[in-house]
Write a protein that holds these residues in place. Structure first.
Motif, PDB file in Angstrom:
ATOM      1  N   LYS A   1      29.714  57.668  40.544  1.00 56.41           N
ATOM      2  CA  LYS A   1      29.778  56.927  41.582  1.00 56.41           C
ATOM      3  C   LYS A   1      28.705  55.791  41.743  1.00 56.41           C
ATOM      4  N   ASN A   2      27.297  56.572  41.701  1.00 52.11           N
ATOM      5  CA  ASN A   2      26.119  55.759  41.906  1.00 52.11           C
ATOM      6  C   ASN A   2      26.185  54.535  40.929  1.00 52.11           C
ATOM      7  N   ILE A   3      26.225  54.876  39.481  1.00 54.94           N
ATOM      8  CA  ILE A   3      26.349  53.704  38.560  1.00 54.94           C
ATOM      9  C   ILE A   3      27.095  52.574  38.747  1.00 54.94           C
ATOM     10  N   ILE A   4      28.292  52.991  39.300  1.00 54.88           N
ATOM     11  CA  ILE A   4      29.645  51.958  39.522  1.00 54.88           C
ATOM     12  C   ILE A   4      28.924  51.153  40.681  1.00 54.88           C
ATOM     13  N   SER A   5      28.411  51.682  41.691  1.00 52.72           N
ATOM     14  CA  SER A   5      27.951  51.055  42.905  1.00 52.72           C
ATOM     15  C   SER A   5      26.655  50.094  42.598  1.00 52.72           C
ATOM     16  N   PHE A   6      25.912  50.750  41.706  1.00 55.82           N
ATOM     17  CA  PHE A   6      24.603  49.764  41.161  1.00 55.82           C
ATOM     18  C   PHE A   6      25.182  48.619  40.373  1.00 55.82           C
ATOM     19  N   LEU A   7      26.284  48.678  39.590  1.00 54.13           N
ATOM     20  CA  LEU A   7      26.765  47.620  39.204  1.00 54.13           C
ATOM     21  C   LEU A   7      27.381  46.635  39.793  1.00 54.13           C
ATOM     22  N   GLU A   8      27.900  47.040  40.941  1.00 50.11           N
ATOM     23  CA  GLU A   8      28.618  46.119  42.126  1.00 50.11           C
ATOM     24  C   GLU A   8      27.478  45.160  42.488  1.00 50.11           C
ATOM     25  N   ASN A   9      26.457  46.039  42.677  1.00 47.52           N
ATOM     26  CA  ASN A   9      25.097  45.070  43.353  1.00 47.52           C
ATOM     27  C   ASN A   9      24.188  44.620  42.543  1.00 47.52           C
ATOM     28  N   ARG A  10      24.246  44.753  41.077  1.00 39.11           N
ATOM     29  CA  ARG A  10      23.466  43.946  40.253  1.00 39.11           C
ATOM     30  C   ARG A  10      23.949  43.444  39.016  1.00 39.11           C
ATOM     31  N   ALA A  11      25.146  43.820  38.633  1.00 41.46           N
ATOM     32  CA  ALA A  11      25.746  43.176  37.389  1.00 41.46           C
ATOM     33  C   ALA A  11      26.226  41.704  37.654  1.00 41.46           C
ATOM     34  N   LYS A  12      25.670  40.906  36.955  1.00 46.91           N
ATOM     35  CA  LYS A  12      25.924  39.419  37.420  1.00 46.91           C
ATOM     36  C   LYS A  12      27.374  39.071  37.124  1.00 46.91           C
ATOM     37  N   PRO A  13      28.005  39.371  35.797  1.00 45.68           N
ATOM     38  CA  PRO A  13      29.394  39.046  35.459  1.00 45.68           C
ATOM     39  C   PRO A  13      30.416  39.432  36.542  1.00 45.68           C
ATOM     40  N   ILE A  14      30.147  40.737  37.141  1.00 43.53           N
ATOM     41  CA  ILE A  14      30.734  41.336  38.206  1.00 43.53           C
ATOM     42  C   ILE A  14      30.916  40.519  39.552  1.00 43.53           C
ATOM     43  N   ILE A  15      29.705  40.207  39.749  1.00 47.29           N
ATOM     44  CA  ILE A  15      29.064  39.688  41.170  1.00 47.29           C
ATOM     45  C   ILE A  15      29.703  38.237  41.075  1.00 47.29           C
ATOM     46  N   TYR A  16      29.638  37.524  40.053  1.00 49.82           N
ATOM     47  CA  TYR A  16      29.706  35.983  39.834  1.00 49.82           C
ATOM     48  C   TYR A  16      30.843  35.418  39.309  1.00 49.82           C
ATOM     49  N   SER A  17      31.672  36.170  38.799  1.00 51.06           N
ATOM     50  CA  SER A  17      32.999  35.971  37.882  1.00 51.06           C
ATOM     51  C   SER A  17      34.228  36.317  38.761  1.00 51.06           C
ATOM     52  N   THR A  18      35.019  35.547  38.792  1.00 53.00           N
ATOM     53  CA  THR A  18      36.777  35.777  39.286  1.00 53.00           C
ATOM     54  C   THR A  18      36.903  36.961  38.826  1.00 53.00           C
ATOM     55  N   SER A  19      37.722  37.820  39.683  1.00 52.57           N
ATOM     56  CA  SER A  19      38.191  39.177  39.320  1.00 52.57           C
ATOM     57  C   SER A  19      39.208  39.092  38.155  1.00 52.57           C
ATOM     58  N   LEU A  20      39.317  40.171  37.476  1.00 51.26           N
ATOM     59  CA  LEU A  20      40.592  40.141  36.524  1.00 51.26           C
ATOM     60  C   LEU A  20      41.807  39.854  36.958  1.00 51.26           C
ATOM     61  N   SER A  21      42.661  39.195  35.954  1.00 52.73           N
ATOM     62  CA  SER A  21      43.833  38.596  36.385  1.00 52.73           C
ATOM     63  C   SER A  21      44.535  39.857  36.710  1.00 52.73           C
ATOM     64  N   LEU A  22      45.616  39.656  37.859  1.00 50.68           N
ATOM     65  CA  LEU A  22      46.288  40.730  38.400  1.00 50.68           C
ATOM     66  C   LEU A  22      47.297  41.019  37.368  1.00 50.68           C
ATOM     67  N   PHE A  23      48.028  39.857  36.710  1.00 50.04           N
ATOM     68  CA  PHE A  23      49.156  40.447  35.787  1.00 50.04           C
ATOM     69  C   PHE A  23      48.433  41.139  34.604  1.00 50.04           C
ATOM     70  N   ASP A  24      47.371  40.842  34.152  1.00 51.64           N
ATOM     71  CA  ASP A  24      46.766  41.719  33.095  1.00 51.64           C
ATOM     72  C   ASP A  24      46.455  42.855  33.430  1.00 51.64           C
ATOM     73  N   THR A  25      46.242  43.189  34.747  1.00 52.63           N
ATOM     74  CA  THR A  25      45.776  44.519  35.161  1.00 52.63           C
ATOM     75  C   THR A  25      47.043  45.134  35.068  1.00 52.63           C
ATOM     76  N   ALA A  26      48.158  44.761  35.660  1.00 51.53           N
ATOM     77  CA  ALA A  26      49.483  45.374  35.740  1.00 51.53           C
ATOM     78  C   ALA A  26      49.890  45.732  34.271  1.00 51.53           C
ATOM     79  N   LEU A  27      49.794  44.834  33.603  1.00 53.22           N
ATOM     80  CA  LEU A  27      50.438  44.905  32.172  1.00 53.22           C
ATOM     81  C   LEU A  27      49.579  46.224  31.425  1.00 53.22           C
ATOM     82  N   ALA A  28      48.197  46.275  31.538  1.00 54.22           N
ATOM     83  CA  ALA A  28      47.484  47.539  31.239  1.00 54.22           C
ATOM     84  C   ALA A  28      47.992  48.817  31.699  1.00 54.22           C
ATOM     85  N   LEU A  29      47.941  48.806  33.256  1.00 52.68           N
ATOM     86  CA  LEU A  29      48.515  49.922  33.873  1.00 52.68           C
ATOM     87  C   LEU A  29      49.863  50.344  33.354  1.00 52.68           C
ATOM     88  N   GLU A  30      50.734  49.570  32.964  1.00 55.01           N
ATOM     89  CA  GLU A  30      51.997  49.814  32.282  1.00 55.01           C
ATOM     90  C   GLU A  30      51.654  50.574  31.037  1.00 55.01           C
TER      91      GLU A  30
END
Length: 367
Positions: free
Chosen positions: A238-267
């Motif tokens: 949890k600590n590392i993921i929280s740190f990435l949310e606050n420091r990782a530039k591609p996570i902070i500044y990029s549009t989130s992952l496509s919903l359809f691609d996420t749904a397809l990966a989940l299936e």
């Protein structure tokens, strides 16, 4: 502009360009290891998931308003089956590696990275200072330990390896996991080519070695390979993921992952979980064929055949295309020496795999 450089690339038979390949070619080149990219049932299920949502686009960064319940559901399932505390989806495997390396290696920390780590990780090291980066010999636990011992910097030690290396199909050694624990190092494992392919539950290298997940472990995986979709994920404490949310530039500044691609990966993930025995048996059968006809013993579905000649590797690829098969002709700078990269995908028939193996052996023997 750039004509001189392009001519040089062409002269050395390293020129690349986008191509639309004949769809009737039997695909032995892509990383669609399980053939899920053409599974229409999974496609339909993913569509039905997205159709129920109010919007079908993430619309923003995952930290602004781009986080969807479909992201959360996928992250939670990934954590549950892989044994990690927390996880986060990312736009691509390339961005995941940039996120991890650029953000986690702080001022006094040292990154120890396998010399054959993916290009995205190597690129990320260019964002660090020279003294923060140490490359160790490929999959060589002794060289890694010597370099860890000789490091005099007083910050965190971070090790970066791949579960299965994309060009040679090697599996990361178990000893490297032991060394990470011994030296209290953070261990980043890029599971892009191992998730969905190895391990009792087809979850990758942690699963393959039955490793207990520790606070210092990080697993990164992609969705564009065995999962038949697009995107990536990072699993960690949890600590590392929280740190990435606050420091990782591609996570902070990029549009989130496509919903359809996420749904397809989940299936796809659910499909792999529910059909792991059948899929594992097919993987085993294909690897037995590879050994019987090419004499290559492999635990991954990546089968490299050394050609060592750029012109010849292209001719072999073309000959195989004329016979109805598509394989990778991999040249510099991706590899040091030219190879035919055969992916023993499990959605092709036994006869097709036997035929292409015989053809490669014959073509490679011809001078």
């Amino acid at each position: 502009m750039y004509e001189k450089e392009l001519n040089s690339i062409k002269k050395s038979n390293r020129f690349r360009e986008r191509k639309l390949f004949d769809e009737n070619l039997i695909d032995l080149a892509s990383n669609d290891y399980l053939g899920l990219a053409s599974n229409k049932e999974l496609l339909q299920k993913a569509f039905l998931r997205i159709e129920k949502l109010q919007s079908f686009s993430p619309k923003a960064s995952i930290l602004v308003n781009g986080y969807s319940k479909i992201h959360k559901e996928f992250e939670e399932l990934l954590c549950k089956v892989n044994g990690f505390e927390d996880g986060i989806v990312v736009g691509s495997g390339f961005l995941a590696n940039i996120s991890l390396i650029e953000s986690l290696v702080r001022k006094n920390d040292t990154l120890f990275i396998d010399e054959e780590y993916h290009a995205s990780g190597i690129l990320a090291t260019k964002l660090l200072k020279d003294e923060q980066v140490v490359k160790f010999l490929h999959n060589d636990e002794k060289d890694l330990e010597e370099k860890l011992k000789s490091c005099t910097r007083n910050g965190r030690k971070i090790i970066a390896i791949e579960g299965v290396y994309s060009m040679n199909g090697n599996l990361a050694k178990k000893e490297i996991f032991d060394i990470a624990n011994k030296y209290n190092s953070i261990l980043i494992v890029d599971e892009a080519h191992s998730s969905g392919v190895i391990g009792k539950n087809l979850l990758g290298i942690y699963d393959y070695y039955n490793i207990n997940i520790e606070k210092n472990h990080i697993k990164m995986g992609t969705l564009g390979k065995a999962y038949g979709s697009y995107g990536a994920y990072i699993l960690a404490s949890k600590n590392i993921i929280s740190f990435l949310e606050n420091r990782a530039k591609p996570i902070i500044y990029s549009t989130s992952l496509s919903l359809f691609d996420t749904a397809l990966a989940l299936e796809s993930l659910n499909y792999i979980i529910n059909n792991k025995n059948l899929l594992s048996q097919k993987i085993k059968e294909n690897l037995n064929i590879i050994y019987d006809y090419l004499g290559i013993e492999s635990k991954s579905l990546i089968i490299p055949i050394l050609i060592n000649d750029n012109e010849k590797v292209l001719k072999i690829q073309e000959s195989l295309k004329n016979s109805g098969f598509l394989v990778g002709a991999i040249r510099q700078p991706t590899v040091k020496n030219a190879i035919i990269r055969l992916i023993a995908k499990i959605d092709i028939s036994k006869d097709e795999l036997v035929t292409v193996c015989k053809l490669i052996k014959e073509l490679n023997a011809n001078k």
